[in-house]
Design an enzyme around this catalytic site. Structure first.
Site, PDB file in Angstrom:
ATOM      1  N   THR A  12       0.823  -1.217   0.000  1.00  9.98           N
ATOM      2  CA  THR A  12       0.000   0.000   0.000  1.00  9.98           C
ATOM      3  C   THR A  12       0.848   1.254   0.000  1.00  9.98           C
ATOM      4  OG1 THR A  12      -1.870  -1.071   1.117  1.00  9.98           O
ATOM      5  CG2 THR A  12      -1.694   1.312   1.335  1.00  9.98           C
ATOM      6  N   SER A  54       1.230  -7.204  -1.088  1.00 14.02           N
ATOM      7  CA  SER A  54       1.743  -8.257  -0.197  1.00 14.02           C
ATOM      8  C   SER A  54       0.821  -9.464  -0.143  1.00 14.02           C
ATOM      9  CB  SER A  54       1.984  -7.709   1.212  1.00 14.02           C
ATOM     10  OG  SER A  54       0.773  -7.470   1.886  1.00 14.02           O
ATOM     11  N   THR A  85       0.998  -4.401   4.231  1.00 15.15           N
ATOM     12  CA  THR A  85       0.665  -4.759   5.616  1.00 15.15           C
ATOM     13  C   THR A  85       0.026  -6.137   5.754  1.00 15.15           C
ATOM     14  OG1 THR A  85      -1.489  -3.650   5.460  1.00 15.15           O
ATOM     15  CG2 THR A  85       0.372  -2.347   6.293  1.00 15.15           C
ATOM     16  N   ASP A  86      -0.617  -6.636   4.691  1.00  9.66           N
ATOM     17  CA  ASP A  86      -1.419  -7.855   4.857  1.00  9.66           C
ATOM     18  C   ASP A  86      -0.597  -9.072   5.248  1.00  9.66           C
ATOM     19  OD1 ASP A  86      -3.689  -6.450   4.340  1.00  9.66           O
ATOM     20  OD2 ASP A  86      -3.947  -7.154   2.281  1.00  9.66           O
TER      21      ASP A  86
END
Length: 332
Positions: A12, A54, A85-86
């Site tokens: 992101t 990710s 972040t995932d």
């Protein structure tokens, strides 16, 4: 002046508007342009490893990151990885196992909002990460929303809020407030030299139990995977009435498949010996996960399976604390 290497992987933080929604598109140099007037007393070099969401991150990409850090380890004082972040917590755990004896910080960060947006958490997270990467400390860390988390204990808890990550079952390393680092806990200083160990076996399956899980599911799993992690209920028991799972667990262990019993409860870990439903499954030489989080268990089992050891050796490795992934009092 400290020298840092910033490694960009997408996510992101580097995303721009695409035809079908946000997609990673900024290079490492473009990311750094947002900080060129803020970075003082540090020499930051950029390198792009990949530019992907990710969600598309794979175990092979962890190896690429670990190899890059090892390749440049003696050239820099610290490392910052920007990441989606995932799956960031899986990466931070994996790097914790692949990079032994780190005497320098490897800091992983990202953002909930792209850096190109007017309102974004990206600038704070990257600046905090650069600040922490200058510290005289060794290990893999997640820096996010002013929190510093040891790499094996980070869990993404929120999908939109800036405070996305928390440290589970372990103290925070530090808080970063008004550009100042306030330590809450420090890892032991490493005395060993860096050892790179990227042997990985991705043939790991994660099963979340629910009332009604059929024993037959394990007939499919055992033909495709070398390790299975079962997220059970509460302290880790498995059902043995009606849909009895225990015979299938015994079959898998007998066929050489590593079976880890975990819990769906995020905090405080499991204790198989507390209830009958736990003791019945503990007799089958299953692996106890104690208070490790799921992300660490997945990465650690892939890493433990990578060298193709015996089941007893896998059990020993999984149940031994590495990079602070489980509390010492859980040692069996």
């Amino acid at each position: 002046m400290k020298k840092l290497l910033l490694l960009a992987t997408g996510g992101t933080i580097a995303s721009v508007e695409g035809k079908e929604g946000l997609v990673p598109g900024l290079s490492a140099e473009e990311l750094l342009q947002y900080f060129k007037n803020d970075i003082l007393e540090v020499d930051v070099t950029c390198k792009i490893i990949m530019n992907r969401d990710s969600t598309n991150m794979q175990p092979e990409h962890w190896i690429m990151m670990a190899n890059t850090i090892a390749e440049h380890y003696h050239e820099y004082d610290g490392f910052v990885i920007t990441h989606g972040t995932d799956t960031l917590a899986y990466t931070s755990a994996a790097l914790s196992y692949m990079l032994h004896g780190l005497k320098k910080p490897v800091v992983i960060t990202g953002s909930q909002v792209p850096i190109s947006f007017k309102q974004t958490d990206a600038k704070k997270n990257v600046m905090d990460s650069i600040r922490f990467a200058k510290e005289d400390i060794g290990g893999v860390f997640v820096v996010f929303d002013g929190r510093v988390i040891i790499g094996t204990r980070a869990v993404k808890m929120r999908t939109k809020s800036y405070d996305a990550f928390e440290s589970i079952n372990h103290p925070y390393v530090a808080k970063i407030e008004e550009n100042q680092i306030h330590y809450l806990w420090k890892p032991d200083k490493q005395t060993d030299e860096l050892v790179l160990d990227t042997r990985i076996c991705p043939d790991v399956f994660l099963l979340k139990l629910h009332p009604g899980t059929k024993p037959e599911i394990f007939d499919f799993i055992k033909h495709a995977y070398k390790g299975v992690i079962i997220e059970s209920f509460g302290n880790g028991g498995l059902p043995f009435e009606e849909r009895n799972l225990l015979p299938k667990i015994a079959e898998m262990v007998n066929e050489g498949i590593a079976v880890v019993i975990s819990t769906q409860c995020l905090e405080e870990g499991q204790d198989l010996l507390l209830y009958e439903v736990g003791r019945k499954v503990s007799q089958y030489n299953v692996i106890l996960s104690a208070d490790m989080n799921t992300e660490a268990i997945v990465a650690k089992l892939m890493w433990a399976l990578g060298s193709e050891p015996s089941l007893n050796e896998i059990k020993r490795v999984m149940e031994s604390p590495i990079a602070y992934d489980l509390s010492v009092e859980w040692e069996s």
